[in-house]
Design a protein around this motif. Structure first.
Motif, mmCIF file in Angstrom:
data_model
loop_
_atom_site.group_PDB
_atom_site.id
_atom_site.type_symbol
_atom_site.label_atom_id
_atom_site.label_comp_id
_atom_site.label_asym_id
_atom_site.label_seq_id
_atom_site.Cartn_x
_atom_site.Cartn_y
_atom_site.Cartn_z
ATOM 1 N N UNK A 79 0.421 -1.400 0.004
ATOM 2 C CA UNK A 79 -0.107 -0.042 0.435
ATOM 3 C C UNK A 79 0.790 0.901 0.144
ATOM 4 N N UNK A 80 1.867 1.189 1.269
ATOM 5 C CA UNK A 80 2.857 2.517 0.678
ATOM 6 C C UNK A 80 3.612 2.449 -0.512
ATOM 7 N N UNK A 81 4.087 1.428 -1.426
ATOM 8 C CA UNK A 81 4.744 1.570 -2.022
ATOM 9 C C UNK A 81 3.980 2.107 -3.845
ATOM 10 N N UNK A 82 3.239 1.363 -3.710
ATOM 11 C CA UNK A 82 2.137 1.777 -4.579
ATOM 12 C C UNK A 82 2.027 3.481 -4.314
ATOM 13 N N UNK A 83 1.539 4.122 -3.148
ATOM 14 C CA UNK A 83 1.200 5.643 -3.953
ATOM 15 C C UNK A 83 2.779 5.954 -2.971
ATOM 16 N N UNK A 84 3.688 5.956 -2.814
ATOM 17 C CA UNK A 84 4.689 6.117 -3.079
ATOM 18 C C UNK A 84 5.696 6.447 -4.616
ATOM 19 N N UNK A 85 5.119 5.030 -5.518
ATOM 20 C CA UNK A 85 5.879 5.710 -7.058
ATOM 21 C C UNK A 85 4.811 5.919 -7.719
ATOM 22 N N UNK A 86 3.574 6.123 -7.379
ATOM 23 C CA UNK A 86 2.784 6.364 -8.101
ATOM 24 C C UNK A 86 2.803 7.111 -9.517
ATOM 25 N N UNK A 87 3.511 8.627 -8.501
ATOM 26 C CA UNK A 87 4.089 9.768 -8.797
ATOM 27 C C UNK A 87 5.350 10.044 -9.246
ATOM 28 N N UNK A 88 6.156 8.729 -9.376
ATOM 29 C CA UNK A 88 7.467 8.516 -10.459
ATOM 30 C C UNK A 88 7.724 8.057 -11.483
ATOM 31 N N UNK A 89 5.976 6.593 -11.266
ATOM 32 C CA UNK A 89 6.504 6.060 -13.121
ATOM 33 C C UNK A 89 5.090 6.126 -14.064
ATOM 34 N N UNK A 90 4.959 5.888 -15.025
ATOM 35 C CA UNK A 90 3.645 5.748 -15.244
ATOM 36 C C UNK A 90 2.461 4.380 -14.777
#
Length: 176
Positions: A32-43
């Motif tokens: 859950x944390x990774x989804x939020x963290x990486x959402x702005x970094x990759x398509x």
């Protein structure tokens, strides 16, 4: 609701001790944390795959986690490294595709976006640091090859890579 830092640290310590249920909860919270963290970094099309790569890395490195230290910065470091690997792969894939056909494809949009993000990050670094990182970490040259191309000594290239990556990590953390 996201688990707090102390809960995640306790879950990881319990998982290291062999508690499978704690490990399952930890992985779900980390995902859950990774989804939020990486959402702005990759398509969006790459998000799930990258999250899975980070979780596999977390699994592989779980024995190295120090329960006396905070969990989230440790997880964020793993995520940053996997994200940089993702950018590198996207950049190389775009290079190969363009080299083969000399025409842009619809799939190149992700690679172009990744490269644009990387270029923006590199713009915030001194030129010597950005060039050293690009030659060694992205293009795959050896330290000695990069030193010859940059006109720097090998120790200078190593220092530029180290300082540049440290600065990039700080910039990425600041963006979150």
């Amino acid at each position: 609701m996201m688990a707090d830092e102390q809960t995640l640290s306790r879950l990881m310590a319990a998982a290291q001790a062999g508690d499978r249920q704690a490990y399952a909860v930890l992985l779900a919270e980390a995902r859950r944390w990774l989804l939020r963290y990486l959402a702005r970094k990759v398509p969006p099309a790459h998000l799930d795959d990258l999250v899975q790569e980070v979780l596999v890395s977390l699994h592989a490195k779980r024995a190295r986690y120090d329960p006396g230290r905070p969990f989230l910065p440790w997880l964020a470091a793993i995520a940053r490294y996997r994200w940089v690997d993702h950018l590198r792969r996207s950049y190389r894939r775009a290079e190969v595709e363009l080299g083969e056909s000399d025409a842009a494809h619809e799939g190149d949009a992700d690679a172009v976006m990744a490269r644009t993000s990387l270029d923006r990050l590199f713009d915030s670094l001194p030129r010597a640091q950005a060039r050293a990182i690009e030659l060694v970490k992205i293009e795959g040259h050896s330290i000695s090859e990069a030193a010859a191309r940059c006109g720097q000594s090998e120790p200078s290239v190593k220092v530029n890579i180290h300082r540049g990556l440290k600065r990039l990590a700080a910039l990425i953390e600041k963006a979150d």
